[in-house]
Design an enzyme around this catalytic site. Structure first.
Site, PDB file in Angstrom:
ATOM      1  N   SER A  76     102.579  26.829  76.986  1.00 36.76           N
ATOM      2  CA  SER A  76     101.560  27.461  76.294  1.00 36.76           C
ATOM      3  C   SER A  76     101.000  26.480  75.114  1.00 36.76           C
ATOM      4  O   SER A  76      99.982  27.027  74.317  1.00 36.76           O
ATOM      5  CB  SER A  76     101.939  28.845  75.369  1.00 36.76           C
ATOM      6  OG  SER A  76     102.263  29.886  76.616  1.00 36.76           O
ATOM      7  N   LYS A  79      97.027  25.903  75.391  1.00 35.28           N
ATOM      8  CA  LYS A  79      96.110  26.870  75.027  1.00 35.28           C
ATOM      9  C   LYS A  79      94.997  26.516  73.890  1.00 35.28           C
ATOM     10  O   LYS A  79      94.046  26.454  74.384  1.00 35.28           O
ATOM     11  CB  LYS A  79      96.821  28.147  74.569  1.00 35.28           C
ATOM     12  CG  LYS A  79      97.604  28.928  75.871  1.00 35.28           C
ATOM     13  CD  LYS A  79      98.517  30.194  75.066  1.00 35.28           C
ATOM     14  CE  LYS A  79      98.988  30.745  76.310  1.00 35.28           C
ATOM     15  NZ  LYS A  79     100.080  31.945  75.904  1.00 35.28           N
ATOM     16  N   TYR A 201      95.412  28.083  85.084  1.00 35.86           N
ATOM     17  CA  TYR A 201      96.258  28.315  83.961  1.00 35.86           C
ATOM     18  C   TYR A 201      97.350  27.830  84.082  1.00 35.86           C
ATOM     19  O   TYR A 201      98.059  27.043  83.308  1.00 35.86           O
ATOM     20  CB  TYR A 201      96.102  29.808  83.487  1.00 35.86           C
ATOM     21  CG  TYR A 201      97.145  30.073  82.397  1.00 35.86           C
ATOM     22  CD1 TYR A 201      96.796  29.556  81.039  1.00 35.86           C
ATOM     23  CD2 TYR A 201      98.069  30.643  82.580  1.00 35.86           C
ATOM     24  CE1 TYR A 201      98.032  29.925  80.076  1.00 35.86           C
ATOM     25  CE2 TYR A 201      99.182  31.169  81.659  1.00 35.86           C
ATOM     26  CZ  TYR A 201      99.110  30.696  80.435  1.00 35.86           C
ATOM     27  OH  TYR A 201      99.916  30.903  79.449  1.00 35.86           O
ATOM     28  N   TYR A 253     102.238  33.666  67.937  1.00 35.34           N
ATOM     29  CA  TYR A 253     102.325  35.012  68.519  1.00 35.34           C
ATOM     30  C   TYR A 253     102.732  35.919  67.318  1.00 35.34           C
ATOM     31  O   TYR A 253     102.081  36.049  66.124  1.00 35.34           O
ATOM     32  CB  TYR A 253     103.399  35.219  69.580  1.00 35.34           C
ATOM     33  CG  TYR A 253     103.080  34.267  70.665  1.00 35.34           C
ATOM     34  CD1 TYR A 253     101.697  34.060  71.285  1.00 35.34           C
ATOM     35  CD2 TYR A 253     103.843  33.425  71.168  1.00 35.34           C
ATOM     36  CE1 TYR A 253     101.519  33.019  72.329  1.00 35.34           C
ATOM     37  CE2 TYR A 253     104.044  32.467  71.865  1.00 35.34           C
ATOM     38  CZ  TYR A 253     102.478  32.252  72.788  1.00 35.34           C
ATOM     39  OH  TYR A 253     102.317  31.513  73.729  1.00 35.34           O
ATOM     40  N   VAL A 271     106.777  28.240  75.913  1.00 41.00           N
ATOM     41  CA  VAL A 271     108.166  28.381  76.623  1.00 41.00           C
ATOM     42  C   VAL A 271     108.880  27.492  77.197  1.00 41.00           C
ATOM     43  O   VAL A 271     110.199  27.516  77.197  1.00 41.00           O
ATOM     44  CB  VAL A 271     108.134  29.642  77.440  1.00 41.00           C
ATOM     45  CG1 VAL A 271     107.432  30.827  76.782  1.00 41.00           C
ATOM     46  CG2 VAL A 271     107.265  29.462  78.546  1.00 41.00           C
TER      47      VAL A 271
END
Length: 621
Positions: A76, A79, A201, A253, A271
């Site tokens: 991630s 992103k 993705y 997050y 992660v």
């Protein structure tokens, strides 16, 4: 610009900053809590105790501790970089029609949209990231992913590659992300094939990086989108600002609030165990440790970033006048000597060995970034140094970490045989470094650079003066340069007109503005000519040693003393009193003329040396 594939160097710098990273690494390494991301089979198979910590400055210097060359997938952390490419491809307004920029408070893989706008709340959660991937421009799916890979490579400064095994594992088990893709398509957020967007993705998350790569990607963001090593523009400054803003509020997050409060850096976690953090204008930080907390963030990574932020004072709300401190000037005492007029033998030693003592003038605010640059430059040039001065007079704010780094630098160089002194007339370092006191064997604190330079010269002379050369000289009056070149009879006659005086250290010989009191020839010791500077402090114009003279101008012209003359040490001087000088003028004008010629030559040399010293320093003290 094509970036070649290359082996990943594990460049770990020695020195003060590297030791700070090593301390944080050791502090966090013992924590083995957290779990691997076992919902992706390939991620569940990694070495759970791997740990690397890396810091890259905005000018490209990399420091690291632990496994900074270990490869792992970006996950991630990809992103913000895909979001950046989408902004560059489509523009801010178009992207904003598809993705909001509000914190969600939900888990990163939540299958939901904002109930009012019916858009993903931000590009850092999976729904927003898949949408960003769908907005990338290209001829076909392969070209669109290749543009993403090249984008990441520009940030990292080398050609990155995709991990096929991890991609296959994610594609085989990524049902939740496919569900998010179809939800986005049903609401018209994705206007193309959702399977293609989700696969892209998966591919971007499967790109291999190292801790060093991530640190340089972060440093590129810190440097307004310009890679500090390759100098290639990865992103415009305006879009970099937008990406960092979203990372600040959404990058961690549903732990974003705690992160901003305790760490205070724009950041993104993955992660795979990585965390990337940025302090704009200063540094990029990367951590890799695959054990995750319940929010999906690396346990050690969060702890290491928190510790670094506290120790290096990196919180982005710590506001100062400047984020950087530059070295204003650096020079050796051979290039810019003190104002002490040395003997010919001493000047020869300093000419040969003066490069072993250097002065570094700093200016601006001394925060971590500026302290790191200064410490780095000093460490790189310290191998042959025996004495070193750090001049802080033009420094504004001095952070606590800068004080500790200067103290650590003193200890490091003292252990290597180099003494470090500080010019700090306003006590900017305060009481925070107990070692900065006159009794410390490592160095002293001075009120001006000139006396610090003399301290350096004394250390060089102590180390390199020939063993048979006396440290101090004492002259009989007949050997003083003012008389030595005269004929023997004239020399003997003139010597009788002088009277020898002994003056205690600190005693004023001639006050500023006082009338002529004699022509002074220094036979032993030192005399300091001083003046009051614009800072209302007393400073040295010049120090005169045995063989020099003063008082000539008041004697010849009849004007008062312009500056005060004070005994710097116990002094023996030969004095030709005014009345004896006047008798000499009447009875032996030719002898007076010969004396004046010698004195004029000596005075010119002294004045020339003083003027050159002032010119080199720009009138500084």
């Amino acid at each position: 610009m094509a970036l070649p594939e290359q082996k990943v160097p594990q460049a770990v710098d020695p020195g003060v900053v590297a030791r700070i990273l090593a301390d944080v690494y050791d502090l966090c390494r013992a924590d083995d809590s957290g779990e691997l991301a076992d919902y992706i089979p390939e991620l569940a198979a990694v070495q759970p105790d791997s740990f690397g910590l890396c810091l890259a400055t905005a000018d490209g210097r990399v420091y690291g501790a632990g496994e900074i060359a270990t490869t792992f997938t970006i996950q991630s952390i990809s992103k913000p970089f895909t979001y950046a490419l989408a902004l560059a491809d489509r523009g801010i307004e178009t992207v904003a029609e598809h993705i909001d920029v509000e914190p969600s408070g939900d888990a990163f893989n939540e299958i939901s949209l904002d109930p009012v706008t019916e858009r993903p709340r931000n590009p850092m959660i999976n729904a927003g990231a898949i949408t960003a991937a769908s907005l990338i421009i290209g001829r076909d799916p392969a070209d669109r992913f290749e543009r993403i890979r090249r984008c990441y490579s520009r940030f990292a400064g080398r050609a990155l590659t995709m991990n096929e095994a991890v991609f296959t594992s994610e594609a085989r088990t990524g049902f939740r992300n496919r569900a998010i893709g179809y939800m986005l398509r049903s609401f018209g957020i994705i206007e193309s094939d959702p399977d293609e967007a989700v696969e892209r993705y998966f591919r971007q998350c499967s790109i291999d990086v190292t801790c060093r790569d991530l640190a340089l990607m972060a440093a590129t963001l810190a440097n307004n989108g310009l890679n500090p090593l390759t100098r290639e523009r990865a992103l415009s400054a305006a879009l970099t600002e937008r990406v960092l803003s979203v990372m600040t509020t959404c990058g961690m997050y549903n732990a974003a609030g705690d992160w901003v409060t305790t760490v205070g850096l724009p950041a993104k976690s993955g992660v795979g165990g990585g965390i990337l953090a940025v302090l704009p204008g200063q540094v990029g930080i990367a951590v890799y440790s695959p054990r995750l907390d319940p929010h999906g963030n690396s346990v050690r990574g969060v702890a290491a970033c928190r510790a670094l932020s506290q120790r290096l004072e990196l919180h982005f709300l710590h506001v100062t006048r400047s984020a950087r401190t530059a070295i204003r000037a650096a020079y050796s005492v051979a290039e810019v000597p003190s104002r002490l007029q040395r003997t010919t033998d001493e000047m020869a030693v300093l000419s040969a060995h003066g490069h072993r003592a250097r002065v570094y003038e700093l200016h601006g605010d001394l925060l971590f970034s500026g302290a790191e640059r200064a410490v780095r430059a000093i460490e790189e040039q310290s191998r042959e140094l025996e004495a070193l001065v750090v001049d802080l007079r033009r420094v504004g704010e001095v952070s606590a970490i800068a004080v500790r780094m200067i103290d650590a630098l003193q200890q490091e160089l003292a252990a290597a045989g180099c003494r470090v002194a500080i010019v700090d007339p306003d006590s900017k370092l305060g009481h925070l470094v107990s070692s900065l006191n006159p009794a410390d064997p490592r160095g002293l604190v001075f009120i001006d650079r000139d006396t610090a330079a003399e301290w350096c010269e004394n250390i060089v002379l102590e180390h390199h003066r020939p063993p048979d050369e006396p440290a101090c000289t004492a002259l009989p009056i007949e050997d003083h340069p003012a008389l030595a070149a005269l004929a023997p009879d004239d020399r003997a006659r003139l010597a009788k007109d002088f009277e020898v005086r002994t003056i205690a250290r600190g005693e004023v010989i001639a006050e500023r503005g006082s009338e002529r009191s004699g022509l002074y020839l220094i036979l032993e010791g030192r005399v300091r000519i001083i003046f009051e500077g614009a800072d209302a402090r007393t400073h040295r114009l010049v120090s005169l040693s045995a063989g020099r003279s003063f008082g000539e101008i008041p004697m010849l012209v009849g004007t008062p003393f312009v500056n005060e003359a004070r005994a710097e040490s116990a002094v023996r001087v030969a004095v030709l009193r005014p009345e004896r000088f006047d008798v000499l003028t009447r009875q032996a004008p030719e002898l007076k003329l010969a004396l004046l010629e010698r004195l004029a030559a000596g005075a010119y040399a002294q004045m020339d040396a003083a003027v050159r010293a002032i010119a080199v320093r720009g009138g500084d003290y």
